[in-house]
Design an enzyme around this catalytic site. Structure first.
Site, short mmCIF file in Angstrom:
data_model
loop_
_atom_site.label_atom_id
_atom_site.label_comp_id
_atom_site.label_asym_id
_atom_site.label_seq_id
_atom_site.Cartn_x
_atom_site.Cartn_y
_atom_site.Cartn_z
N SER A 66 6.90 8.40 -12.02
CA SER A 66 6.51 9.72 -11.44
C SER A 66 7.53 10.08 -10.50
O SER A 66 8.06 9.57 -9.80
CB SER A 66 5.19 9.31 -10.33
OG SER A 66 5.05 10.21 -9.65
N GLY A 85 0.91 -1.19 0.22
CA GLY A 85 0.10 -0.05 -0.01
C GLY A 85 0.80 1.33 0.12
O GLY A 85 2.05 1.08 0.04
N ASP A 86 0.20 2.43 -0.11
CA ASP A 86 0.98 3.52 0.06
C ASP A 86 1.63 3.76 -1.22
O ASP A 86 2.89 4.47 -1.24
CB ASP A 86 1.67 3.92 1.33
CG ASP A 86 0.60 3.69 2.55
OD1 ASP A 86 -0.49 4.02 2.59
OD2 ASP A 86 1.09 2.90 3.37
N GLU A 87 1.65 3.15 -2.43
CA GLU A 87 2.53 3.33 -3.51
C GLU A 87 2.33 4.53 -4.44
O GLU A 87 2.96 4.82 -5.24
CB GLU A 87 2.27 1.95 -4.53
CG GLU A 87 2.66 0.55 -3.82
CD GLU A 87 1.40 -0.03 -3.13
OE1 GLU A 87 0.27 0.60 -3.05
OE2 GLU A 87 1.49 -1.15 -3.01
N GLY A 88 1.20 5.34 -3.83
CA GLY A 88 0.87 6.38 -4.86
C GLY A 88 -0.09 6.26 -5.94
O GLY A 88 -0.23 6.92 -7.13
N LYS A 89 -1.01 5.28 -5.57
CA LYS A 89 -2.14 4.80 -6.52
C LYS A 89 -3.04 6.01 -6.84
O LYS A 89 -3.78 6.10 -7.96
CB LYS A 89 -2.79 3.62 -5.94
CG LYS A 89 -2.07 2.33 -5.67
CD LYS A 89 -3.05 1.19 -5.05
CE LYS A 89 -3.45 1.71 -3.62
NZ LYS A 89 -2.47 1.84 -2.64
N GLY A 148 -6.09 5.54 2.28
CA GLY A 148 -5.92 6.89 2.08
C GLY A 148 -5.27 7.26 0.94
O GLY A 148 -3.88 6.70 0.90
N HIS A 149 -5.87 7.96 0.05
CA HIS A 149 -5.02 8.46 -1.12
C HIS A 149 -4.84 9.99 -1.08
O HIS A 149 -6.07 10.78 -0.77
CB HIS A 149 -5.96 8.28 -2.18
CG HIS A 149 -6.13 6.81 -2.57
ND1 HIS A 149 -5.18 5.64 -2.45
CD2 HIS A 149 -7.24 6.00 -2.95
CE1 HIS A 149 -5.82 4.46 -2.77
NE2 HIS A 149 -7.21 4.63 -3.06
N LYS A 172 -2.35 9.11 -6.86
CA LYS A 172 -1.87 10.02 -8.16
C LYS A 172 -2.19 9.51 -9.69
O LYS A 172 -2.65 10.17 -10.58
CB LYS A 172 -0.42 10.36 -7.92
CG LYS A 172 0.32 10.99 -9.27
CD LYS A 172 1.66 11.58 -9.24
CE LYS A 172 2.19 11.95 -10.45
NZ LYS A 172 3.32 12.51 -10.57
N GLN A 188 -4.92 -0.37 -0.73
CA GLN A 188 -4.05 -0.95 -0.01
C GLN A 188 -3.09 -1.64 -1.02
O GLN A 188 -2.84 -0.87 -1.98
CB GLN A 188 -4.51 -2.28 0.98
CG GLN A 188 -5.21 -1.62 2.08
CD GLN A 188 -6.66 -1.38 2.02
OE1 GLN A 188 -7.37 -2.20 1.26
NE2 GLN A 188 -7.22 -0.41 2.72
N ARG A 201 5.93 5.27 8.46
CA ARG A 201 6.02 3.95 7.84
C ARG A 201 7.43 3.26 7.98
O ARG A 201 8.28 4.17 7.77
CB ARG A 201 5.64 4.17 6.22
CG ARG A 201 4.12 4.63 6.14
CD ARG A 201 3.77 4.98 4.73
NE ARG A 201 2.48 5.57 4.60
CZ ARG A 201 2.12 6.40 3.60
NH1 ARG A 201 2.94 6.93 2.55
NH2 ARG A 201 0.87 6.86 3.65
P1 GDP Z 1 -1.72 5.48 -2.15
O1 GDP Z 1 -2.70 5.29 -1.12
O2 GDP Z 1 -1.23 4.38 -3.02
O3 GDP Z 1 -2.35 6.59 -3.12
O4 GDP Z 1 -0.55 6.41 -1.49
P2 GDP Z 1 -0.63 7.47 -0.69
O5 GDP Z 1 -1.48 8.85 -0.90
O6 GDP Z 1 -0.83 6.94 0.79
O7 GDP Z 1 1.09 7.92 -0.58
C1 GDP Z 1 1.63 8.33 -1.50
C2 GDP Z 1 2.26 9.98 -1.34
O8 GDP Z 1 3.15 10.05 -1.94
C3 GDP Z 1 1.04 11.02 -1.53
O9 GDP Z 1 1.41 12.05 -0.60
C4 GDP Z 1 1.38 11.58 -2.91
O10 GDP Z 1 1.13 12.74 -2.99
C5 GDP Z 1 2.78 11.47 -2.94
N1 GDP Z 1 3.37 10.97 -4.13
C6 GDP Z 1 2.75 10.25 -5.24
N2 GDP Z 1 3.67 10.22 -6.34
C7 GDP Z 1 5.08 11.11 -5.75
C8 GDP Z 1 6.24 10.83 -6.39
O11 GDP Z 1 6.61 10.73 -7.62
N3 GDP Z 1 7.00 11.66 -5.60
C9 GDP Z 1 6.93 12.17 -4.45
N4 GDP Z 1 7.78 12.63 -4.02
N5 GDP Z 1 5.58 11.91 -3.79
C10 GDP Z 1 4.78 11.37 -4.58
#
Ligand code: GDP
Length: 426
Positions: free
Chosen positions: A414, A12-16, A40-41, A18, A225, A306
């Site tokens: 990204s 999880g928290d991979e940046g899905k 949480g995105h 974005k 996740q 994390r």
């Molecule tokens: P999700 O649940 O997979 O969407 O991930 P999260 O939102 O929990 O965590 C991703 C975090 O990394 C967020 O704060 C995004 O704004 C940030 N983020 C996404 N892509 C990038 C990137 O390429 N570089 C950086 N520095 N931050 C990023």
């Protein structure tokens, strides 16, 4: 017709969020298929940052319909707050739909989650205490008269369901956990207050999704996740209660596997994990803190720091196979900008034997010793790079290593949180 599943490759928290937001620009429908507000995105649009827990990341595109499908769980209180926050920032939620079949997280689920986690003491499995586990437990236990989203529109029905549920739940709350019982009328009042504002979003989502698929619409299924938190394919018992893997998208939305065209595997350039459970490539304290600081690795939902470590090629390859990935979206490459050397795990050694798959059995997972290859760092800022050809050779080599490990092409890179900080590869 084009249906794409966006799924996390790691924990999880991979940046899905974005990646989904970017793909949603072209999409007619964005659908969440599992999980609840344990997700949480974060989506960054211009100077603004949006933290979404329940509502799909496509909500920031006014022409896109967003759905919480049958496989999700809805806490009506959280949904009402999220809708209100979006509306206050100028994003109406007229295009939001919630499945009548989605199960509802009730106040007694939240309480039971809390009490169970407390009772586990040092053996805690690190739940978010949002009631997700108990609500999914009721669903899979085929709990008669469990509350589903379609039940929220009718006060008499809701009151009756709550009374029935509490007749049973209060026994557990009192006898097992020695906690005072919940009053059915108080629970009804709490839920009914918000039910009146959210029940208008109820619909039969799988019918709309099937019709949209047949009409050739662009559809994104947004996973929450990650693969290794999947109930079956994750590192049990430190997993979530649903199926984040791409196969879960069929279960959660009501379309068959043959309808899925693309599976975009979102992989962070390094690895993180929240809470307990195995993390084979966890970095030593100082290096982990460096990744945590540069990557702002603190939970969107919980604020928890994390755990951080290096890219795990075994995890990546397994995720590509489990999900049937057709491409990889590599995120947060910029977080590695300053490192002179970047270790990448290319295999595992278990008691002297080299393996290239994640062991199925938790005991074997505990014995894993990662085998690292050291890649040279690029030591320059990538945040302004928009083209593959502009990437420094060492960064290109890193991306190519990711492709080789995943055995799937990288289609997006990204290099920052904003929409613009994305490199598309044909
Ligand atoms: P999700 O649940 O997979 O969407 O991930 P999260 O939102 O929990 O965590 C991703 C975090 O990394 C967020 O704060 C995004 O704004 C940030 N983020 C996404 N892509 C990038 C990137 O390429 N570089 C950086 N520095 N931050 C990023």
């Amino acid at each position: 017709m084009s249906i794409t599943v966006v799924v996390g490759a790691q924990w999880g928290d991979e940046g899905k969020g974005k990646i989904t937001d970017i793909l949603a620009e072209e999409a007619d429908l964005v659908v969440r298929y599992q999980g609840g507000n344990n997700a949480g995105h974060t989506v960054v649009v211009g100077e603004e940052e949006f933290k979404l827990h329940l509502i799909p990341s496509g909500i920031l595109h006014p022409d896109c319909t967003c759905m919480m499908a049958d496989g999700t769980l809805i806490d009506p209180q959280v949904l009402a707050e999220e809708i209100q926050q979006l509306q206050e920032r100028g994003h109406g939620c007229e295009n939001l739909r919630v499945s009548c079949n989605a199960h509802v997280i009730m106040p007694y689920h939240r309480l039971l989650d809390e009490l169970a986690e407390e009772a586990r003491g040092s053996k805690s499995i690190g739940t978010t205490r949002r009631g997700i586990g108990p609500a999914y437990t009721d669903k899979t236990a085929r709990m008669p008269r469990a509350v589903r989203f379609g039940d929220l529109a009718d006060a008499g029905r809701l009151r009756g369901l709550i009374a029935d549920q509490l007749a049973q739940k209060n026994v557990i709350i009192q006898e097992l956990y020695e906690h005072s019982p919940l009053d059915p009328e108080e629970v009804f009042e709490e839920v009914w207050t918000v039910a009146q504002t959210v029940s208008k979003y109820t619909t039969d989502t799988h019918k709309i999704i099937q019709d949209a698929a047949r009409a050739g619409k662009q559809i994104i299924f947004e996973g929450a996740q990650g693969t290794f938190l999947d109930l079956d394919y994750g590192t049990y018992p430190f997993v979530t209660s649903s199926h984040p893997v791409a196969g879960g998208a069929c279960l959660g939305t009501g379309v068959g596997p043959t309808a899925i065209d693309e599976v975009t595997l979102v992989c962070k350039a390094y690895t993180t994990r929240v809470g307990a459970g195995i993390l084979p490539t966890e970095a030593a304290d100082e290096a982990a803190q460096q990744l945590r600081d540069r990557g702002a690795e603190y939970g969107t939902t919980t604020g928890r720091p994390r755990r951080c470590g290096w890219l795990d090629g075994v995890v990546l390859r397994s995720a590509a196979l489990i999900n049937g990935a057709t491409s990889v979206a590599l995120t947060k490459l910029d977080v590695l900008d300053t490192l002179p050397i970047i270790p990448v795990c290319v295999g595992y050694e278990i008691e002297g034997v080299l393996v290239d798959t994640v062991p199925a059995w938790a005991d074997d997972l505990g014995k894993v010793r990662p085998v690292y290859e050291e890649m040279p760092g690029w030591q320059q800022a990538l945040g302004q790079v928009r083209q593959w050809s502009e990437l420094p050779p060492a960064a290109r080599a890193y991306v190519e290593k990711v492709e080789a490990l995943a055995a799937v092409p990288v289609s997006m890179i990204s290099v920052g949180a904003s929409r613009q900080q994305t490199i598309f590869i044909d």
